[in-house]
Design an enzyme around this catalytic site. Structure first.
Site, PDB file in Angstrom:
ATOM      1  N   LYS A  29       4.829  -3.016  -5.556  1.00 27.34           N
ATOM      2  CA  LYS A  29       6.138  -2.523  -5.078  1.00 27.34           C
ATOM      3  C   LYS A  29       7.266  -3.212  -5.830  1.00 27.34           C
ATOM      4  CE  LYS A  29       8.181  -4.292  -1.160  1.00 27.34           C
ATOM      5  NZ  LYS A  29       9.597  -4.638  -1.385  1.00 27.34           N
ATOM      6  N   ASN A  30       7.198  -4.537  -5.904  1.00 23.85           N
ATOM      7  CA  ASN A  30       8.344  -5.271  -6.459  1.00 23.85           C
ATOM      8  C   ASN A  30       8.466  -5.143  -7.976  1.00 23.85           C
ATOM      9  OD1 ASN A  30       8.975  -5.992  -3.904  1.00 23.85           O
ATOM     10  ND2 ASN A  30       8.423  -8.153  -4.099  1.00 23.85           N
ATOM     11  N   ARG A 128      20.638 -12.588   2.849  1.00 21.98           N
ATOM     12  CA  ARG A 128      20.425 -11.820   1.612  1.00 21.98           C
ATOM     13  C   ARG A 128      21.726 -11.359   0.953  1.00 21.98           C
ATOM     14  NH1 ARG A 128      14.756  -8.642   1.902  1.00 21.98           N
ATOM     15  NH2 ARG A 128      14.634  -9.414  -0.190  1.00 21.98           N
ATOM     16  N   ASP A 312       6.643 -13.920   0.466  1.00 18.39           N
ATOM     17  CA  ASP A 312       6.115 -12.656   0.984  1.00 18.39           C
ATOM     18  C   ASP A 312       4.714 -12.808   1.574  1.00 18.39           C
ATOM     19  OD1 ASP A 312       8.444 -11.463   0.251  1.00 18.39           O
ATOM     20  OD2 ASP A 312       7.633 -10.374  -1.471  1.00 18.39           O
TER      21      ASP A 312
END
Ligand code: UD1
Length: 423
Positions: A29-30, A128, A312
């Site tokens: 995904k990243n 964030r 993560d």
């Protein structure tokens, strides 16, 4: 409203569901998200293979389409073409869904000279902010103003520059690379993030015709080109999905082989799993884990920037901590509020105390099934893992968080022998 239901028929005998079998790990995904942003830099076709079919990628493709791009998915292959920019605005609804929409800033600026981006969303795991992104882009000559929740950026005078990041932010490093690859001149990023996904982006930009040196190290040099060519590129394997499945096997026991993994990307996890008692064999692109008996507590786990222990994997790892013999201290150094899953684990019988960024687990022998809520992507995956270990039937609500990043986890765990359905 998606939910995952996990039951454990062995529970009456006090046994978790052992996991056995072989799994091909999904694309990352990243890595896929910034590569879609990078595809904005060319008016030729970009083809991504091994591109995971998850909602974060789907939303990024919607943003790409809203700019004027055309996308087509066939299995894990996504074809992208953005011949003419129709818009330089990231719609606020889509940006709200996905924090990675901010990566579009660099490439939209490079391609169209201006960008309008709503403040990004994504997992609610801390503040964030995007100050590091904006400071770096300003150092490259981008003018940024802030109106009604939107950032308005102007890159008419953008130029290559020496940029030093105050912190090696993954997203900020990628954003600077994207802008730098699309404007003439040389940019050097100091204190760059070293995550493997940055190297993947560097390789993709190189394949498009930019010159990128040092991606994956602390200093990255990018020489942009006036035009970028078409590209076909295979997205790297997902180290976080691989890590999640390895942790589940270590917590439940069994023997699992993961294919399409780069073991060197998950060394920090492998060391901990071996300490916990798992046997792990590493090959060039696969990993086999075998575990039996109760895992041993590993002491202290601190998350850190790559090659440190990935934040993560902190939530998935906390399930192992919850059931290990002894106490484990987990320190979350990257995000402020990334322990929301712990309250849910407590409902399942875990013994945990959290103070600020530190969680102390006293391992219990068994977890108990409960109705729990996924609060974010990785925390949700942790709850599925906990459900495999619990007595009875666990229901994980808010499964949409999990679908953001894991390709059909019910099929992956099901193929390993778990009793799990998505409804
Ligand atoms: C990326 C990953 C995410 C992972 C994280 C850290 C993607 C799509 N997401 O997120 O899965 O958890 O790296 O490995 O690749 N920060 C600031 N100001 C900024 C930017 C960041 O203060 O301008 C702070 C963040 O709040 C956070 C820390 O820096 O506390 C790390 O953030 P960053 O490395 O930027 O993570 P992301 O790119 O958002």
């Amino acid at each position: 409203m998606t939910r995952y239901i996990i039951s454990n028929p062995e529970a009456s005998r006090g046994e978790p569901t052992r996991l056995n079998g072989t799994v091909k790990v999904q694309g990352a995904k990243n890595a896929a998200l910034p590569l879609i942003a990078a595809a904005v830099l060319t008016d030729k076709e970009a083809v991504l293979t091994n591109c995971p079919d998850i909602t974060d990628v789907e939303n990024m493709l919607k943003i790409y389409s809203s700019l004027g791009g055309v996308t087509e998915r066939r299995g894990d292959t996504v074809r992208l073409r953005l011949e003419y920019m129709r818009s330089h605005e990231i719609p606020s609804g889509l940006a709200g869904e996905l924090r990675s929409s901010v990566f579009m800033l660099g490439s939209v600026l490079a391609r169209s000279g201006k960008a309008k981006v709503a403040y990004p969303g994504g997992c609610d795991i801390g503040l964030r902010p995007i100050d590091i992104h904006l400071k770096a882009l300003s150092e490259m000559g981008v003018k940024v103003s802030d109106r009604y929740g939107y950032l308005l950026c102007d890159a008419a005078d953008a130029h290559g520059a020496e940029v030093t990041l105050d912190y090696p932010s993954v997203g900020a490093t990628e954003n600077v690379m994207l802008l730098a690859a699309g404007i003439p001149g040389k940019t050097v990023i100091h204190n760059a993030a070293r995550e493997p996904e940055i190297e993947d982006l560097g390789n993709f930009l190189t394949a498009m015709g930019a010159e990128v040196l040092g991606a994956g190290t602390q200093v990255i040099t990018i020489c942009g080109t006036k035009e970028r060519g078409g590209v076909e590129y295979r997205v790297m394997p997902d180290r976080i999905a691989a890590g999640t499945y390895l942790i589940a096997a270590a917590a439940n026991g069994g023997s699992v082989t993961l294919k399409d993994v780069r073991p060197e990307h998950i060394f920090s996890l492998i060391g901990k799993l071996r300490f916990a008692g798992a046997e792990i064999d590493l090959y060039s692109d696969s990993v086999t884990i075998s575990a039996s008996g109760r895992p041993k507590a590993v002491g202290v786990v601190e998350t850190g920037a790559y090659p440190g222990f990935p934040t993560d994997l902190q939530a998935p790892f906390s399930v192992l901590a919850a059931v290990s013999e002894g106490s484990t201290v987990i320190v979350e150094n990257i995000f402020e509020t990334r322990f929301k899953h712990v309250a849910e684990l407590t409902k399942m019988g875990a013994s945990v105390k959290v103070k600020g960024r530190v969680a102390v687990f006293e391992g219990v022998k068994r977890l108990t099934a409960a109705k729990v809520q996924a609060m974010d992507l990785r925390g949700g995956a942790a709850l599925i893992t906990a459900g495999l270990k619990a007595n009875g039937t666990t229901v994980v609500e808010n499964g949409y968080h999990i679908e953001r990043g894991y390709v059909r986890p019910e099929e992956v765990f099901g193929s390993l022998g778990a009793y799990i359905i998505k409804v």
